[in-house]
Scaffold this motif. Structure first.
Motif, PDB file in Angstrom:
ATOM      1  N   VAL A 137       0.951  -1.037   0.133  1.00 31.40           N
ATOM      2  CA  VAL A 137      -0.054  -0.007  -0.108  1.00 31.40           C
ATOM      3  C   VAL A 137       0.907   1.238   0.020  1.00 31.40           C
ATOM      4  O   VAL A 137       1.791   1.382   0.780  1.00 31.40           O
ATOM      5  N   SER A 141      -1.822   6.576   1.156  1.00 32.89           N
ATOM      6  CA  SER A 141      -3.402   6.060   1.065  1.00 32.89           C
ATOM      7  C   SER A 141      -3.681   5.137   2.112  1.00 32.89           C
ATOM      8  O   SER A 141      -4.768   4.851   2.229  1.00 32.89           O
ATOM      9  N   VAL A 145      -7.353   3.271   2.481  1.00 35.65           N
ATOM     10  CA  VAL A 145      -7.258   1.815   2.162  1.00 35.65           C
ATOM     11  C   VAL A 145      -7.767   1.058   3.248  1.00 35.65           C
ATOM     12  O   VAL A 145      -8.729  -0.260   2.976  1.00 35.65           O
ATOM     13  N   LYS A 148     -11.499   1.121   3.637  1.00 31.23           N
ATOM     14  CA  LYS A 148     -12.377   0.280   2.528  1.00 31.23           C
ATOM     15  C   LYS A 148     -12.153  -1.343   2.664  1.00 31.23           C
ATOM     16  O   LYS A 148     -12.941  -1.977   2.459  1.00 31.23           O
ATOM     17  N   ILE A 198      -8.843  -0.847  -5.283  1.00 30.36           N
ATOM     18  CA  ILE A 198      -8.793   0.284  -4.309  1.00 30.36           C
ATOM     19  C   ILE A 198      -7.772   1.044  -4.729  1.00 30.36           C
ATOM     20  O   ILE A 198      -6.490   0.697  -4.618  1.00 30.36           O
ATOM     21  N   GLY A 200      -4.540   3.186  -4.342  1.00 29.67           N
ATOM     22  CA  GLY A 200      -3.658   3.142  -3.193  1.00 29.67           C
ATOM     23  C   GLY A 200      -3.142   1.773  -2.780  1.00 29.67           C
ATOM     24  O   GLY A 200      -1.739   1.533  -2.272  1.00 29.67           O
ATOM     25  N   VAL A 201      -3.934   0.537  -3.335  1.00 31.83           N
ATOM     26  CA  VAL A 201      -3.311  -0.816  -3.378  1.00 31.83           C
ATOM     27  C   VAL A 201      -2.228  -0.646  -4.323  1.00 31.83           C
ATOM     28  O   VAL A 201      -2.528  -0.795  -5.569  1.00 31.83           O
TER      29      VAL A 201
END
Ligand code: 5RP
Length: 226
Positions: A137, A141, A145, A148, A198, A200-201
């Protein structure tokens, strides 16, 4: 050194090409393989160069005097030899126990064949059975992250460094979240896509549909899954 890891590494030796570029994975099982590869190169038995999949793999190449290359010079690799943390019955993998999943996946994707070397303890029916799923990550973020992921019913834990305060920082300057699923993963392809969507992943430790062969080391030999 475990006999099973040694036997897994030995099992893949006959697959080393006589000449060309290959990917060098990461981990303790790959370290055993790298030593033998270095011996073969020094003896003039093979003329192989490697793209390392992590800083650890780079260090192994330097230690065993294995010539280095990169994906600009060699964007197609004949094969990659790597380890895994879990292998399911369809040869999907959990990787990233050593925090190197992002570059490992890039190197694997450049390879005509992905050969995995593990001991028997890594075999599971379904992924996330005995190992949390790591994702890499972007630090910026992390908060969003994490939120979520929790909304998806998954429990994320920031991987903490052992001999440094604070989080593990990957070879790419990112963090690792280890994801605890409430039950084993039945559809790893869908989970991998959902996580990767997602922002940022950077990458997930789910390697789905990438593996060609798994060489399983046993205490007294080895067997191969294709
Ligand atoms: C590192 C990895 C390794 O390949 C995986 O953790 C297996 O390591 P070992 O051979 O030491 O059990 O994915 O990120």
């Amino acid at each position: 050194m475990s006999n099973a890891k040694l036997n897994a590494a030995k099992s893949v030796i006959p697959l080393i090409p006589k000449k060309g570029a290959i990917g060098l994975g990461s981990g303790s099982t790959v370290a055993i393989f790298a030593k033998e590869l270095g011996r073969q190169i020094a003896a003039g038995e093979v003329d192989v160069r490697v793209v390392p999949s992590s800083y650890q793999a780079y260090q192994l190449a330097v230690e065993y005097k294995i010539p280095l290359t990169n994906l600009d010079i060699d964007p197609i690799l004949l094969l990659t030899v790597d380890g895994a943390d879990e292998v399911d019955k369809d040869l999907n993998l959990t990787k990233g126990g050593g925090g190197a999943l992002f570059q490992e996946k890039v190197v694997a994707s450049a390879s005509e064949r992905l050969i995995i070397i593990v001991d028997e303890s890594k075999l599971v029916d379904y992924l996330a059975t005995r190992y949390d799923i790591p994702i890499e990550v972007l630090p910026f973020s992390l908060g969003v992250v994490r939120r979520k992921i929790i909304d998806m019913g998954i429990t994320p834990t920031v991987r903490e460094a052992q001999r440094k305060m604070g989080p593990v920082v990957t070879d790419n300057g990112n963090f690792i979240l280890d994801l605890k699923f409430s039950e084993p993963i039945m559809d790893p392809a869908k989970v991998a896509v959902d996580l990767k969507m997602i922002p940022g992943v950077v990458e997930t430790g789910l390697f789905v549909g990438m593996t060609d062969e798994v060489h399983i080391g046993l205490e007294d030999g080895s067997r191969i899954l294709k």
